[in-house]
Motif scaffolding. Structure first.
Motif, mmCIF file in Angstrom:
data_model
loop_
_atom_site.group_PDB
_atom_site.id
_atom_site.type_symbol
_atom_site.label_atom_id
_atom_site.label_comp_id
_atom_site.label_asym_id
_atom_site.label_seq_id
_atom_site.Cartn_x
_atom_site.Cartn_y
_atom_site.Cartn_z
ATOM 1 N N HIS A 10 1.647 6.513 -6.853
ATOM 2 C CA HIS A 10 0.473 7.249 -7.341
ATOM 3 C C HIS A 10 0.655 8.747 -7.148
ATOM 4 O O HIS A 10 0.283 9.545 -8.009
ATOM 5 N N TYR A 11 1.226 9.132 -6.032
ATOM 6 C CA TYR A 11 1.496 10.548 -5.790
ATOM 7 C C TYR A 11 2.400 11.107 -6.886
ATOM 8 O O TYR A 11 2.176 12.201 -7.397
ATOM 9 N N LEU A 25 0.822 -1.208 0.000
ATOM 10 C CA LEU A 25 0.000 0.000 0.000
ATOM 11 C C LEU A 25 0.860 1.263 0.000
ATOM 12 O O LEU A 25 0.617 2.197 -0.771
ATOM 13 N N GLU A 26 1.880 1.293 0.830
ATOM 14 C CA GLU A 26 2.747 2.474 0.878
ATOM 15 C C GLU A 26 3.478 2.669 -0.450
ATOM 16 O O GLU A 26 3.617 3.792 -0.933
ATOM 17 N N ALA A 27 3.927 1.573 -1.042
ATOM 18 C CA ALA A 27 4.601 1.661 -2.344
ATOM 19 C C ALA A 27 3.653 2.233 -3.389
ATOM 20 O O ALA A 27 4.016 3.115 -4.177
ATOM 21 N N ALA A 32 4.605 0.530 -11.283
ATOM 22 C CA ALA A 32 5.841 1.006 -10.645
ATOM 23 C C ALA A 32 6.019 0.387 -9.266
ATOM 24 O O ALA A 32 7.121 -0.037 -8.904
ATOM 25 N N ALA A 33 4.947 0.330 -8.495
ATOM 26 C CA ALA A 33 5.024 -0.253 -7.156
ATOM 27 C C ALA A 33 5.367 -1.739 -7.232
ATOM 28 O O ALA A 33 6.218 -2.226 -6.473
ATOM 29 N N ALA A 38 13.323 2.337 3.810
ATOM 30 C CA ALA A 38 14.118 3.205 2.937
ATOM 31 C C ALA A 38 14.401 2.529 1.597
ATOM 32 O O ALA A 38 14.334 3.176 0.547
ATOM 33 N N ALA A 39 14.687 1.240 1.627
ATOM 34 C CA ALA A 39 14.949 0.503 0.384
ATOM 35 C C ALA A 39 13.712 0.473 -0.500
ATOM 36 O O ALA A 39 13.800 0.669 -1.721
ATOM 37 N N VAL A 40 12.554 0.249 0.099
ATOM 38 C CA VAL A 40 11.303 0.233 -0.665
ATOM 39 C C VAL A 40 11.037 1.616 -1.249
ATOM 40 O O VAL A 40 10.719 1.749 -2.434
ATOM 41 N N LYS A 41 11.193 2.649 -0.437
ATOM 42 C CA LYS A 41 10.939 4.008 -0.916
ATOM 43 C C LYS A 41 11.868 4.376 -2.075
ATOM 44 O O LYS A 41 11.417 4.917 -3.088
ATOM 45 N N ARG A 42 13.152 4.061 -1.936
ATOM 46 C CA ARG A 42 14.103 4.339 -3.026
ATOM 47 C C ARG A 42 13.716 3.590 -4.299
ATOM 48 O O ARG A 42 13.754 4.155 -5.397
ATOM 49 N N ALA A 43 13.342 2.339 -4.145
ATOM 50 C CA ALA A 43 12.972 1.533 -5.310
ATOM 51 C C ALA A 43 11.713 2.079 -5.978
ATOM 52 O O ALA A 43 11.629 2.150 -7.209
ATOM 53 N N VAL A 44 10.734 2.498 -5.185
ATOM 54 C CA VAL A 44 9.496 3.055 -5.748
ATOM 55 C C VAL A 44 9.782 4.373 -6.459
ATOM 56 O O VAL A 44 9.277 4.611 -7.561
#
Length: 97
Positions: A34-35, A27-29, A46-47, A70-76
């Motif tokens: 989406h943002y 969901l966060e990804a 993308a997610a 942080a790894a998920v955020k960077r990848a997204v």
């Protein structure tokens, strides 16, 4: 032979743990993508691609929660930027005329 089964069980358990872990970030990804992209299909793609990339990280389960986030955020962010770059020029230029 028994050790082989035990090793396979450990590998399966680690894989299932990684899957559960990555599902907790879905969901966060999607929200981040989406943002950035303002498009549901592109955000989903993308997610999903970002989570697949993170799934391949060696030592994923050994990371701290903050490191995984942080790894998920960077990848997204990386995948979202790639999707945006790959868009046909006309699709995002139409509204600006």
């Amino acid at each position: 032979m028994r050790a082989d089964f035990h090793g396979a069980g450990d590998a399966r358990a680690r894989k299932e743990q990684a899957i559960r872990l990555l599902r907790s970030y879905e969901l966060e990804a999607y929200r981040i993508a989406h943002y950035m992209l303002q498009d549901e299909r592109e955000a989903f793609a993308a997610a999903a691609q970002a989570l697949l990339a993170v799934a391949g990280f060696p030592g994923l389960l050994a990371l701290t929660e903050e490191e995984r986030q942080a790894a998920v955020k960077r990848a997204v962010l990386r995948e979202s930027l790639q999707v945006a770059r790959d868009r046909p020029r006309s699709s995002h230029m139409e509204g600006s005329e």
